[in-house]
Design a protein around this motif. Structure first.
Motif, PDB file in Angstrom:
ATOM      1  N   ALA A 171       0.849  -1.196   0.000  1.00  0.00           N
ATOM      2  CA  ALA A 171       0.000   0.000   0.000  1.00  0.00           C
ATOM      3  C   ALA A 171       0.884   1.245   0.000  1.00  0.00           C
ATOM      4  O   ALA A 171       1.895   1.299   0.691  1.00  0.00           O
ATOM      5  CB  ALA A 171      -0.907   0.014   1.225  1.00  0.00           C
ATOM      6  N   ARG A 172       0.500   2.245  -0.791  1.00  0.00           N
ATOM      7  CA  ARG A 172       1.297   3.474  -0.828  1.00  0.00           C
ATOM      8  C   ARG A 172       1.033   4.355   0.393  1.00  0.00           C
ATOM      9  O   ARG A 172       1.888   5.141   0.787  1.00  0.00           O
ATOM     10  CB  ARG A 172       1.035   4.242  -2.127  1.00  0.00           C
ATOM     11  CG  ARG A 172       1.674   3.557  -3.322  1.00  0.00           C
ATOM     12  CD  ARG A 172       1.484   4.324  -4.605  1.00  0.00           C
ATOM     13  NE  ARG A 172       0.114   4.297  -5.110  1.00  0.00           N
ATOM     14  CZ  ARG A 172      -0.448   3.240  -5.697  1.00  0.00           C
ATOM     15  NH1 ARG A 172       0.246   2.117  -5.823  1.00  0.00           N
ATOM     16  NH2 ARG A 172      -1.685   3.291  -6.140  1.00  0.00           N
ATOM     17  N   ALA A 173      -0.159   4.208   0.975  1.00  0.00           N
ATOM     18  CA  ALA A 173      -0.488   4.919   2.212  1.00  0.00           C
ATOM     19  C   ALA A 173      -1.547   4.131   2.947  1.00  0.00           C
ATOM     20  O   ALA A 173      -2.361   3.434   2.327  1.00  0.00           O
ATOM     21  CB  ALA A 173      -0.992   6.332   1.905  1.00  0.00           C
ATOM     22  N   VAL A 174      -1.536   4.227   4.269  1.00  0.00           N
ATOM     23  CA  VAL A 174      -2.573   3.569   5.070  1.00  0.00           C
ATOM     24  C   VAL A 174      -3.102   4.560   6.098  1.00  0.00           C
ATOM     25  O   VAL A 174      -2.337   5.309   6.709  1.00  0.00           O
ATOM     26  CB  VAL A 174      -2.054   2.294   5.787  1.00  0.00           C
ATOM     27  CG1 VAL A 174      -1.718   1.205   4.791  1.00  0.00           C
ATOM     28  CG2 VAL A 174      -0.848   2.594   6.661  1.00  0.00           C
ATOM     29  N   LEU A 175      -4.420   4.584   6.246  1.00  0.00           N
ATOM     30  CA  LEU A 175      -5.048   5.355   7.309  1.00  0.00           C
ATOM     31  C   LEU A 175      -5.545   4.350   8.333  1.00  0.00           C
ATOM     32  O   LEU A 175      -6.555   3.673   8.125  1.00  0.00           O
ATOM     33  CB  LEU A 175      -6.202   6.199   6.765  1.00  0.00           C
ATOM     34  CG  LEU A 175      -6.988   7.023   7.804  1.00  0.00           C
ATOM     35  CD1 LEU A 175      -6.071   7.980   8.553  1.00  0.00           C
ATOM     36  CD2 LEU A 175      -8.134   7.762   7.146  1.00  0.00           C
ATOM     37  N   MET A 176      -4.795   4.224   9.419  1.00  0.00           N
ATOM     38  CA  MET A 176      -5.104   3.250  10.456  1.00  0.00           C
ATOM     39  C   MET A 176      -6.120   3.870  11.408  1.00  0.00           C
ATOM     40  O   MET A 176      -5.826   4.835  12.109  1.00  0.00           O
ATOM     41  CB  MET A 176      -3.836   2.853  11.211  1.00  0.00           C
ATOM     42  CG  MET A 176      -2.712   2.345  10.308  1.00  0.00           C
ATOM     43  SD  MET A 176      -3.189   0.889   9.340  1.00  0.00           S
ATOM     44  CE  MET A 176      -3.439  -0.318  10.659  1.00  0.00           C
ATOM     45  N   LYS A 177      -7.340   3.305  11.419  1.00  0.00           N
ATOM     46  CA  LYS A 177      -8.442   3.899  12.170  1.00  0.00           C
ATOM     47  C   LYS A 177      -8.497   3.342  13.592  1.00  0.00           C
ATOM     48  O   LYS A 177      -8.495   2.133  13.792  1.00  0.00           O
ATOM     49  CB  LYS A 177      -9.759   3.644  11.437  1.00  0.00           C
ATOM     50  CG  LYS A 177      -9.776   4.270  10.035  1.00  0.00           C
ATOM     51  CD  LYS A 177     -11.079   4.046   9.319  1.00  0.00           C
ATOM     52  CE  LYS A 177     -11.360   2.586   9.047  1.00  0.00           C
ATOM     53  NZ  LYS A 177     -12.519   2.381   8.156  1.00  0.00           N
ATOM     54  N   GLY A 178      -8.576   4.251  14.559  1.00  0.00           N
ATOM     55  CA  GLY A 178      -8.484   3.850  15.957  1.00  0.00           C
ATOM     56  C   GLY A 178      -9.794   3.785  16.704  1.00  0.00           C
ATOM     57  O   GLY A 178      -9.798   3.721  17.939  1.00  0.00           O
ATOM     58  N   GLY A 179     -10.919   3.783  16.003  1.00  0.00           N
ATOM     59  CA  GLY A 179     -12.208   3.776  16.681  1.00  0.00           C
ATOM     60  C   GLY A 179     -12.438   2.565  17.561  1.00  0.00           C
ATOM     61  O   GLY A 179     -13.176   2.639  18.549  1.00  0.00           O
ATOM     62  N   HIS A 180     -11.820   1.416  17.216  1.00  0.00           N
ATOM     63  CA  HIS A 180     -11.985   0.202  18.013  1.00  0.00           C
ATOM     64  C   HIS A 180     -10.969   0.090  19.148  1.00  0.00           C
ATOM     65  O   HIS A 180     -11.025  -0.854  19.940  1.00  0.00           O
ATOM     66  CB  HIS A 180     -11.862  -1.042  17.122  1.00  0.00           C
ATOM     67  CG  HIS A 180     -13.024  -1.249  16.198  1.00  0.00           C
ATOM     68  ND1 HIS A 180     -13.189  -0.516  15.044  1.00  0.00           N
ATOM     69  CD2 HIS A 180     -14.082  -2.095  16.257  1.00  0.00           C
ATOM     70  CE1 HIS A 180     -14.293  -0.921  14.425  1.00  0.00           C
ATOM     71  NE2 HIS A 180     -14.848  -1.862  15.146  1.00  0.00           N
ATOM     72  N   VAL A 181     -10.027   1.021  19.215  1.00  0.00           N
ATOM     73  CA  VAL A 181      -9.014   1.016  20.272  1.00  0.00           C
ATOM     74  C   VAL A 181      -9.569   1.758  21.484  1.00  0.00           C
ATOM     75  O   VAL A 181     -10.059   2.885  21.370  1.00  0.00           O
ATOM     76  CB  VAL A 181      -7.712   1.686  19.780  1.00  0.00           C
ATOM     77  CG1 VAL A 181      -6.703   1.796  20.921  1.00  0.00           C
ATOM     78  CG2 VAL A 181      -7.116   0.899  18.617  1.00  0.00           C
ATOM     79  N   ASP A 182      -9.522   1.124  22.655  1.00  0.00           N
ATOM     80  CA  ASP A 182     -10.081   1.721  23.863  1.00  0.00           C
ATOM     81  C   ASP A 182      -9.370   3.022  24.230  1.00  0.00           C
ATOM     82  O   ASP A 182      -8.167   3.179  23.997  1.00  0.00           O
ATOM     83  CB  ASP A 182      -9.967   0.749  25.041  1.00  0.00           C
ATOM     84  CG  ASP A 182     -10.915  -0.438  24.914  1.00  0.00           C
ATOM     85  OD1 ASP A 182     -11.909  -0.316  24.170  1.00  0.00           O
ATOM     86  OD2 ASP A 182     -10.647  -1.481  25.552  1.00  0.00           O
ATOM     87  N   GLY A 183     -10.129   3.928  24.803  1.00  0.00           N
ATOM     88  CA  GLY A 183      -9.556   5.189  25.267  1.00  0.00           C
ATOM     89  C   GLY A 183     -10.555   6.324  25.136  1.00  0.00           C
ATOM     90  O   GLY A 183     -11.513   6.251  24.363  1.00  0.00           O
ATOM     91  N   ALA A 184     -10.327   7.399  25.907  1.00  0.00           N
ATOM     92  CA  ALA A 184     -11.226   8.547  25.884  1.00  0.00           C
ATOM     93  C   ALA A 184     -11.087   9.349  24.598  1.00  0.00           C
ATOM     94  O   ALA A 184     -11.981  10.112  24.232  1.00  0.00           O
ATOM     95  CB  ALA A 184     -10.952   9.446  27.084  1.00  0.00           C
ATOM     96  N   ARG A 185      -9.951   9.186  23.915  1.00  0.00           N
ATOM     97  CA  ARG A 185      -9.712   9.892  22.663  1.00  0.00           C
ATOM     98  C   ARG A 185      -9.537   8.882  21.532  1.00  0.00           C
ATOM     99  O   ARG A 185      -9.019   7.778  21.745  1.00  0.00           O
ATOM    100  CB  ARG A 185      -8.471  10.790  22.761  1.00  0.00           C
ATOM    101  CG  ARG A 185      -8.626  11.875  23.825  1.00  0.00           C
ATOM    102  CD  ARG A 185      -7.432  12.797  23.888  1.00  0.00           C
ATOM    103  NE  ARG A 185      -7.296  13.643  22.707  1.00  0.00           N
ATOM    104  CZ  ARG A 185      -7.990  14.753  22.492  1.00  0.00           C
ATOM    105  NH1 ARG A 185      -8.905  15.146  23.371  1.00  0.00           N
ATOM    106  NH2 ARG A 185      -7.781  15.486  21.422  1.00  0.00           N
ATOM    107  N   VAL A 186      -9.977   9.263  20.347  1.00  0.00           N
ATOM    108  CA  VAL A 186      -9.811   8.430  19.158  1.00  0.00           C
ATOM    109  C   VAL A 186      -8.619   8.959  18.375  1.00  0.00           C
ATOM    110  O   VAL A 186      -8.537  10.166  18.091  1.00  0.00           O
ATOM    111  CB  VAL A 186     -11.074   8.452  18.280  1.00  0.00           C
ATOM    112  CG1 VAL A 186     -10.835   7.686  16.984  1.00  0.00           C
ATOM    113  CG2 VAL A 186     -12.251   7.862  19.036  1.00  0.00           C
ATOM    114  N   VAL A 187      -7.699   8.070  18.028  1.00  0.00           N
ATOM    115  CA  VAL A 187      -6.518   8.454  17.259  1.00  0.00           C
ATOM    116  C   VAL A 187      -6.478   7.626  15.981  1.00  0.00           C
ATOM    117  O   VAL A 187      -6.433   6.394  16.020  1.00  0.00           O
ATOM    118  CB  VAL A 187      -5.219   8.227  18.064  1.00  0.00           C
ATOM    119  CG1 VAL A 187      -4.012   8.670  17.242  1.00  0.00           C
ATOM    120  CG2 VAL A 187      -5.266   8.966  19.387  1.00  0.00           C
ATOM    121  N   ASP A 188      -6.510   8.310  14.844  1.00  0.00           N
ATOM    122  CA  ASP A 188      -6.289   7.681  13.542  1.00  0.00           C
ATOM    123  C   ASP A 188      -4.909   8.104  13.068  1.00  0.00           C
ATOM    124  O   ASP A 188      -4.487   9.254  13.296  1.00  0.00           O
ATOM    125  CB  ASP A 188      -7.329   8.127  12.512  1.00  0.00           C
ATOM    126  CG  ASP A 188      -8.733   7.617  12.821  1.00  0.00           C
ATOM    127  OD1 ASP A 188      -8.891   6.872  13.807  1.00  0.00           O
ATOM    128  OD2 ASP A 188      -9.652   7.958  12.071  1.00  0.00           O
TER     129      ASP A 188
END
Length: 268
Positions: A171-188
């Protein structure tokens, strides 16, 4: 941004509830000023409570839909969503090769919000070998990243490790989505060979998140189609989806849809 661009060919399944799939894709592309054309891979029976039926469209018809669009209207970006099985993945890979100068945003849709499988198990390997190397941008969530890499993804650092593995797969770029990662903030995390950019915000306490992945990928695709740089396109898409979640209309008894049309009302 060129006014002569913005054509997005979307290859994905239909959602009768209107919250995800082709319906979400068309709404997102339109709300952000682009033009959406489609090749529908399956008709699903679903609402906010889940998927209760899937009717695949024959592969030859899907390929013909896409070819008809490309041969006449053309495309400035191609976005893929629900593909279903190996034959469909193979057909899409061939199509991307025929449109090799058009950037492809690959959303490796595997499971619906309610838990229904939207990609056959044997097709995961086909996505890994045939679509990831053709992706200008890959947009997996944590479970999809785990399935594609075999790595556990429970933290933001895990997201980065999986992202590095996906870049190595081509892949030339990936946007790793953090919605399923626990925490008060979402980090992509947007990752390329040149580095990474993080997009971070407070987690919105809501059940109305149906179609967020489809919407984000299509919002990224229309930005690329309009001539935006990758980081600029993702930043606008991220902000658009975040606000669409905040303004969700509250429809349905389950995972409700977003407010895809909010930018259009802002312009009135």
């Amino acid at each position: 941004m060129s006014q002569n661009k913005g054509r997005v060919l979307i290859i994905a399944g239909s959602d009768s509830g209107g919250g995800a799939g082709i319906q979400a894709d068309i709404k997102a592309v339109t709300a952000l000023g682009g033009y959406a054309a489609t090749a529908i891979t399956a008709v699903t029976v679903q609402n906010t409570l889940g998927v209760t039926g899937v009717h695949p469209i024959p592969v030859a018809i899907v390929a013909a839909q896409a070819r008809a669009v490309l041969d006449d209207i053309g495309a400035d970006a191609i976005k893929t969503g629900m593909l279903g099985d190996v034959a469909m993945v193979e057909a899409v890979a061939a199509l991307l090769d025929s449109a090799h100068d058009v950037p492809a945003v690959i959303d490796p849709v595997m499971v619906a919000k309610g838990g229904a499988s939207l990609l056959a198990a044997e097709a995961v390997a086909a996505v890994r070998t045939l679509l990831i190397p053709r992706a200008g941008l890959l947009t997996p969530n944590a479970p999809e990243a785990e399935a594609l890499t075999g790595l556990p993804v429970a933290t933001t650092d895990d997201l980065r490790r999986a992202g590095e593995a996906l870049l190595k797969l081509g892949a030339r770029a990936v946007l790793m989505k953090g919605g399923h990662v626990d925490g008060a903030r979402v980090v992509d995390v947007l990752m390329t060979a040149d580095g990474e950019t993080s997009f971070e915000g407070e987690r919105i306490d809501t059940r109305h998140t149906h179609g967020t992945g489809c919407t984000l990928a299509s919002a990224c695709a229309v930005g690329l189609a309009q001539g935006m740089g990758l980081t600029e396109a993702v930043a606008r898409a991220w902000a658009y989806v975040n606000e669409a979640i905040r303004r969700a209309p509250g429809f349905g008894a389950g995972h409700g849809p977003l407010d895809h049309g909010w930018p259009l009302r802002e312009k009135r």
